[in-house]
Design a protein around this motif. Sequence first.
Motif, PDB file in Angstrom:
ATOM      1  N   GLY A 162      -0.912   6.416   0.140  1.00 21.82           N
ATOM      2  CA  GLY A 162      -0.909   7.863  -0.162  1.00 21.82           C
ATOM      3  C   GLY A 162      -0.997   8.249   1.315  1.00 21.82           C
ATOM      4  N   ILE A 163      -1.037   9.670   1.547  1.00 21.75           N
ATOM      5  CA  ILE A 163      -0.691  10.317   2.926  1.00 21.75           C
ATOM      6  C   ILE A 163      -1.927  11.302   3.240  1.00 21.75           C
ATOM      7  N   LEU A 225       4.990   5.012  -0.823  1.00 21.59           N
ATOM      8  CA  LEU A 225       4.287   6.116  -0.495  1.00 21.59           C
ATOM      9  C   LEU A 225       4.297   7.087  -1.549  1.00 21.59           C
ATOM     10  N   MET A 226       3.120   7.624  -1.971  1.00 22.13           N
ATOM     11  CA  MET A 226       3.308   8.773  -2.941  1.00 22.13           C
ATOM     12  C   MET A 226       2.547   9.891  -2.317  1.00 22.13           C
ATOM     13  N   ALA A 227       3.123  11.117  -2.809  1.00 22.23           N
ATOM     14  CA  ALA A 227       2.366  12.545  -2.395  1.00 22.23           C
ATOM     15  C   ALA A 227       2.743  13.323  -3.606  1.00 22.23           C
ATOM     16  N   GLU A 260       9.977   3.440   0.436  1.00 20.95           N
ATOM     17  CA  GLU A 260      10.388   4.669  -0.424  1.00 20.95           C
ATOM     18  C   GLU A 260       9.262   5.470  -0.563  1.00 20.95           C
ATOM     19  N   PHE A 261       9.487   6.667  -0.255  1.00 20.48           N
ATOM     20  CA  PHE A 261       8.649   7.814  -0.491  1.00 20.48           C
ATOM     21  C   PHE A 261       8.704   8.572  -1.975  1.00 20.48           C
ATOM     22  N   ILE A 262       7.756   8.291  -2.834  1.00 18.34           N
ATOM     23  CA  ILE A 262       7.890   8.803  -4.264  1.00 18.34           C
ATOM     24  C   ILE A 262       7.102   9.951  -4.485  1.00 18.34           C
ATOM     25  N   ILE A 263       7.576  11.155  -4.627  1.00 17.35           N
ATOM     26  CA  ILE A 263       7.047  12.499  -4.515  1.00 17.35           C
ATOM     27  C   ILE A 263       7.159  13.325  -5.572  1.00 17.35           C
ATOM     28  N   ASP A 264       6.519  14.478  -5.674  1.00 14.57           N
ATOM     29  CA  ASP A 264       6.740  15.406  -6.838  1.00 14.57           C
ATOM     30  C   ASP A 264       7.408  16.623  -6.241  1.00 14.57           C
TER      31      ASP A 264
END
Length: 647
Positions: A162-163, A225-227, A260-264
Amino acid sequence: MSQAVPKSIGLEYPNDDESKKFEKIATHIHKSSQDASFWVANEIAQLIRQRQKQGKNAVLGLATGSTPTKVYDYLVQFHKEEGLSFKNVITFNLDEYYPMKADSVHSYVRFMNEHLFDHIDIKEKNIHIPDGTLDKEDVRDFCKAYEEKINTAGGIDIQVLGIGRTGHIGFNEPGSSLKSKTRLVRLDRVTRLDAASDFFGLENVPTKAITMGVGTIMAAKRVILMAWGEGKSRVIEQSVEGEIRESVPATFLQYHENCEFIIDSAAASFLTRVKTPWLVTECEWNDKLIKKATLWLSEKLDKAILKLTNEDYNEYGMGNLVAEIGSAEHINIKVFNELQHSITGWPGGKPNTDDSQRPERKDPYPKRSLIFSPHPDDDVISMGGTLLRLVDQGHQVHVAYQTSGNIAVFDDEVIRFLDFATDIQEGNTELEKKFSEVRAFLSSKSPGQVDSPEIQQIKGLIRKGEALAACRYCGVEEKNAHFQNLPFYETGTVKKRPHSEEDIQITYDLLNEVKPHQIFAAGDLSDPHGTHRVCLQIIYEAVDRLVADKVDWIDDCYLWLYRGAWQEWDIADMEMAVPIGPKDMERKKNAIFKHQSQKDAAMFPGNDEREFWQRAEQRNTETARKYNQLGMAEYEAMEGFVRYKFK
């Protein structure tokens, strides 16, 4: 299920290589956190299955907090419904508070057991989590051994992250070194503030933690990384598009070859291709994008809309827009008129007038207006000026308080109210006995411990009384105050249950009872605890059901979304802006003051330590200032709304 992001404010953002030219980390944007979580869980499941076929282990680096919980839910689902086995999985958790007992409600050991490990067939010997119970002199050796175990396992295959708002990954706070390993660290004040609600007060949050280092994370073969949510949008932009610097540790991930950043979509809102796509690619212009671009240019150049020139548009990547529309003057007038038509002092519609250029209909008059308030004070904090205007203009205003808000009441408030009650009913032995039991419970209560059902009820009644006081002050009849006490909320902890059929049915029944011409709801994507999101989802599902059932009144109903205490709509998104004069601004603040248990110091202030009335005043006056800078009339303050279109 309806999407949490209103369709009325959704933008189709470009996704080609040119549009990503400022992005230094591969970034994939999903419509919702649920979609994104499924994507991540599916990749993890594929790795596990692949390694099983090879007769090898899959080594996972796991995170805690609210971000990965849905990923773990999907992995449990894959195990139970698809037979996914975790017998070949070895896990290493990122971090743990220090000191921290393993059975504490705040422990990451407990978190991982509750969310994942207790529900799958992973071998206990394959689970590794930093130990928060160690003596301080043993921590250094433990950390060294933790690194050795990771290496012995063959290194981490997929590291989930997470971040934090400071840009921390794990508990690697600003200033962390690129080569740092697992170690004991001191937590940043911002990090502790963000955790304060979980610990029921900043003073209860540990000041230290054991965390994998940045170097440990960078050694993973793949990093995801998810946010989620707008609260993470600025730090995502800094991490993906900014310079690499120790003050934002997540920027170190730009060095990783397989990150990879996986974000909404909400967390992506500050990326260039989403916020200002005309700066990176040719746009297909529509009314929404034209308005967004023009307002951005006006603010960028500090010019009123009607003063923008062809050269201004050309210089900032909008030459094709000028070519398409014809001239800056045509664009300016079009957007100026749209903005002007969004402003109304009649949020319920102005009777006996031409309403063709107004956001609300003139008929019927008066209207039945139903305001949904996720917590017992969101109505007056977020749209108190509009609420007062609706009452003053003769509309029949109802307020639905969706949750009891009981966990946001300090224990001392319970003592104060029971003190008063026992003094009033002196000699009431039953009440005195109850008071004695409550005092005994609260005196031995540990931070974060769940209140007894009786104390939860008392705290709920305190907030109910405050809400009724605010209604009386605003002129809302007490019989029009509806206390839903939605079941999903009633856990006694910050963590809530998923919403259920019962929550939807309660909301459906109230809507059908009131048959409103207007619904106001909190369309808040920044709420740090998720209550607003869940409350909105329940409303969406109830409304969708009413539409499907073809109830007669729903076709003559508008749904307006306001923002909560954390953030305002962008001007470009606002479809109704209600001016608030100095007198009504004072009335709004007085209504907020009726919520005395939230005054001076709130239990859950989020990342803003100001009082709610201060946030509301600043936000409303800032909105008015922005309208004025764009060339509109100068108002004291304004509240903004976005309309949600029914399916």
